[in-house]
Scaffold this active site. Structure first.
Site, mmCIF file in Angstrom:
data_model
loop_
_atom_site.group_PDB
_atom_site.id
_atom_site.type_symbol
_atom_site.label_atom_id
_atom_site.label_comp_id
_atom_site.label_asym_id
_atom_site.label_seq_id
_atom_site.Cartn_x
_atom_site.Cartn_y
_atom_site.Cartn_z
ATOM 1 N N CYS A 104 -17.516 -17.965 27.580
ATOM 2 C CA CYS A 104 -17.889 -16.805 28.381
ATOM 3 C C CYS A 104 -19.276 -16.369 27.982
ATOM 4 O O CYS A 104 -19.439 -15.654 27.008
ATOM 5 C CB CYS A 104 -16.901 -15.674 28.164
ATOM 6 S SG CYS A 104 -17.347 -14.182 29.026
ATOM 7 N N LEU A 105 -20.256 -16.825 28.667
ATOM 8 C CA LEU A 105 -21.598 -16.357 28.386
ATOM 9 C C LEU A 105 -22.481 -16.570 29.602
ATOM 10 O O LEU A 105 -22.086 -17.242 30.555
ATOM 11 C CB LEU A 105 -22.193 -17.044 27.153
ATOM 12 C CG LEU A 105 -22.760 -18.426 27.299
ATOM 13 C CD1 LEU A 105 -23.598 -18.746 26.098
ATOM 14 C CD2 LEU A 105 -21.659 -19.444 27.426
#
Lengths: 153, 576
Positions: free
Chosen positions: A90-91
């Site tokens: 998640c980035l």
């Protein structure tokens, strides 16, 4: 899931097939099109070279307003991939507050590939691996290769 | 009241029939030469009639007389012949008396004692059960105290009744015999007579009893104490609750005011998911799509847009980290000018609908224009705005008109907003204190992982330094920007370049999309102290629910809490 979202996923699948990043293969199931299986080879110029990774991309029901969810099904030693059975990532543009509808799966795939070559230690989900990456690159590479041998053959 | 202690003293006082001395002549004899007994522990209170709290019934000790002969016979076993009787005391002089008697086995005899005591100014009745025990007499409701009348004797007498242990009863009874008339038989009797009774041989030396029922300074009974403590607690809790309600109410009103003033955007802060009411949605203009450039120029390559005509969303955008709307340069005017250009609507820079990725067809497609001037297919964006969010999917600017405010401002919303504001203030303070570092690029030291990191990222976000996601510069040329994305990126890029001075070099344009994303990330997360942990949690939440961690705070928090916490929260708003 609305018809519009399905149409968009179909369309994106078509675009992915037309412009597939090298070393990737998509398993697409018409019946369950919100869940893509991606087979990816570790990029040649990275420490993951030679590994074969299985990823899942899940499209939330609010897609494209919400980002797709990327998870590594194959364990990988990487600062941006959570070291648990979820293997979540998640980035960047995958963040819910960063995601914009015009972003596409192709760019997500490219982002993943780029991250394998160049982990982003400043935005890591696994701080210990990120620290190792920053301070002890040799050890990190050794571990990453080790994991490739163990899990990604 | 219950007796705390009973004291028996020997006193001397003049004969009131021969001398008109006042009661001041009453002398308590010293214990060295007379009888004195003080009981504190082995006392049982049987009846508390006729005595109020703190008072000390006292009087001359005597043994009431019995009526019937059989009782007198029984009494003889326990009471010596010449104990102090009423006749041994001055008559009708108003002296208060304390009756003293053994608790005989026959209820009839006890009733006779009590009746006899009632005929005298008796202030208290002290009894003992004959025997040799030094134990506390049995409790009040013990059957041995019963007189076969169901306990009504305890209420029938105008004086309290106390019991002392058997052995002391016997002692006092013996002393009552010694000090009942002529004291010559008592120890030191002659001494006493010579010292205290020189004037008249008829003066009295008698026993005197005082029953102490507890002083006024003593704490009230445990129950009263508990009730007082409980009452105080309730009062404190109530006052606190009231105060917190008051404070919370003021904060709610304050927040509402700021929302109406447009200083705060709840949804941009992630505090509350808002939706757009249909009437607002219908006020947003629908246009027929007209390409901005000449049709021949609208090619797949994506012509770089002129920054000046691109949507002015950076100027009126809500800053991601603060949620504050930077004062937009007259957005209403800008909008009005767009409206004043009918019949041909203003040209649009977006060639595709970002939601379905279909191209708009010139002069054919209906498009919905949001206040931030992004355009979409009405089919694509309307349902989203009606049911999901009030933010533009592209620039995350609220599409609600200024001054609109959700009907209900909850305490949770207030709390979130305050928290965000505090964090912002803290990070602003941090930025101020390290402002000198902004010139030279700060070195990231891992000894202070997060404070430096957050400061640094905040600075980075604040001055909008072009930053790359990836550390190796050569990658920037190796990663090509996808063709299709180029067109929408152009909009973003234009916006970025507008906000950013001419620092944008050739190398970073290719990664500008990522870099932009990155700096947004940092702005967003700068106020979270431990960013990594935060990122991790978010990621886990994302996977756990299968959707974005935008939990609607009201439902989300209320459901997870046990009932008592919800009650507590209702009582003390603002309580965590």
């Amino acid at each position: 899931m609305s018809a519009g979202a399905k149409k968009r996923i179909m369309r994106e699948y078509g675009e992915c097939m037309a412009d597939m990043p090298p070393g990737m293969k998509i398993n697409f199931d018409e019946k369950n099109m919100t869940e893509w299986e991606i087979h990816m080879d570790g990029p040649e110029d990275s420490m993951y070279a030679g590994g074969h990774f299985l990823l899942k991309i899940m499209f939330p029901s609010e897609y494209p307003f919400k980002p797709p969810v990327v998870s590594f099904k194959t364990k990988i030693y990487h600062p941006n991939v959570s070291n648990d059975d979820k293997g979540s990532m998640c980035l960047g543009l995958l963040r819910p507050d960063e995601w914009k509808p015009p972003n596409k799966v192709v760019s997500v795939l490219r982002l993943i590939q780029t991250l394998l070559t160049e982990p982003n230690a400043d935005d890591a989900i696994e701080p210990s691996i990120a620290n190792e990456y920053k301070e002890n690159r040799k050890e990190f590479e050794k571990n990453a290769k080790d994991w490739v041998k163990r899990y990604a053959k | 009241m219950a007796a705390q202690s009973i004291g028996v003293f020997t006193i001397a006082f003049p004969d009131p029939t021969t001398l008109s001395h006042s009661n001041n002549d009453l002398v308590t004899l010293p214990p060295t030469v007379s009888f004195r007994l003080s009981l504190e522990n082995n006392i049982r209170t049987l009846s508390t009639n006729g005595v109020s709290k703190g008072s000390t019934p006292h009087g001359l000790l005597y043994v009431p007389s019995l009526q019937s002969d059989d009782c007198k016979d029984i009494e003889k076993q326990h009471v010596p012949n010449n104990v102090t009787r009423v006749d041994d005391l001055p008559h009708n002089m108003g002296y208060s008396l304390v009756a003293f008697a053994p608790w005989l086995k026959q209820p009839k005899c006890i009733q006779q004692y009590l009746a006899s005591a009632r005929n005298q100014p008796t202030k208290a009745f002290i009894v003992y059960q004959p025997g040799n025990s030094t134990d506390v007499p049995p409790p009040m409701n013990d059957p041995s105290w019963g007189l076969g009348d169901g306990g009504s004797w305890k209420r029938a007498n105008p004086f309290p009744v106390y019991a002392i242990s058997s052995i002391y009863g016997a002692i006092v009874m013996k002393e009552l015999k010694l000090y009942s008339g002529n004291v010559t038989e008592a120890p030191y009797g002659n001494t006493l007579l010579s010292i205290y009774n020189p004037s008249s041989p008829t003066d009295y030396i008698r026993l005197w009893a005082t029953v102490n029922t507890g002083s006024g300074t003593e704490l009230p009974s445990l129950w009263v104490f508990l009730v007082i403590v409980l009452g105080l607690l309730i009062a404190i809790v109530g006052a606190t609750s009231f105060f917190m309600h008051l404070v919370q109410r003021r904060r709610r009103n304050d927040l509402r005011q700021r929302i109406v003033n447009g200083e705060v955007d709840l949804e941009a802060l992630g505090i509350k998911r808002l939706t757009v009411p249909r009437e607002y949605l219908e006020q947003m203009p629908l246009h027929t799509y007209v390409p901005r450039c000449e049709p021949s120029e609208v090619e797949k390559e994506g012509v770089p847009d002129d920054p000046r005509t691109s949507p002015p969303d950076t100027s009126s955008a809500v800053r991601a980290d603060t949620g504050l709307k930077t004062p937009a340069p007259l957005p209403s005017n800008a909008h009005a000018s767009a409206d004043m250009a009918p019949p041909a609507p203003s040209a649009f820079s977006q060639p595709t609908c970002p939601i379905c990725l279909d191209d708009f067809e010139p002069s054919a497609t209906q498009v919905r224009e949001l206040p931030c001037r992004h355009i979409f297919h009405p089919d694509c964006v309307d349902t989203f705005l009606l049911s999901n969010s009030s933010l533009c999917p592209m620039c995350k600017t609220s599409v609600l008109p200024a001054g609109s405010c959700p009907a209900k401002i909850t305490n949770v919303m207030v709390r979130r907003e305050r928290m965000i504001r505090r964090m912002r203030e803290r990070s602003t303070a941090n930025q101020g204190s390290t402002g000198g570092q902004t010139g030279h690029s700060p070195v990231f030291t891992s000894s202070h992982p997060w404070p430096l990191g957050s400061i640094r990222s905040h600075i980075g976000g604040a001055i909008r330094q072009p930053r790359r996601v990836f550390s190796a510069p050569e990658r920037s040329t190796a990663v090509p920007v996808p063709m299709e994305m180029g067109r929408v990126d152009d909009v973003n890029r234009a916006l970025d370049e507008e906000a950013r001075p001419a620092t944008a070099g050739a190398t970073q344009t290719s990664t500008i999309q990522q870099a932009d994303t990155r700096s947004h990330c940092e702005e967003e997360t700068a106020h979270i102290p431990n960013r990594r942990e935060w990122a991790r949690l978010r990621a886990l939440a994302l996977l756990g629910h299968g959707q974005a961690p935008f939990v609607d705070v009201e439902e989300g928090e209320a459901d997870r809490r046990p009932a008592w916490r919800r009650g507590l929260r209702r009582m003390f708003p603002g309580f965590r």
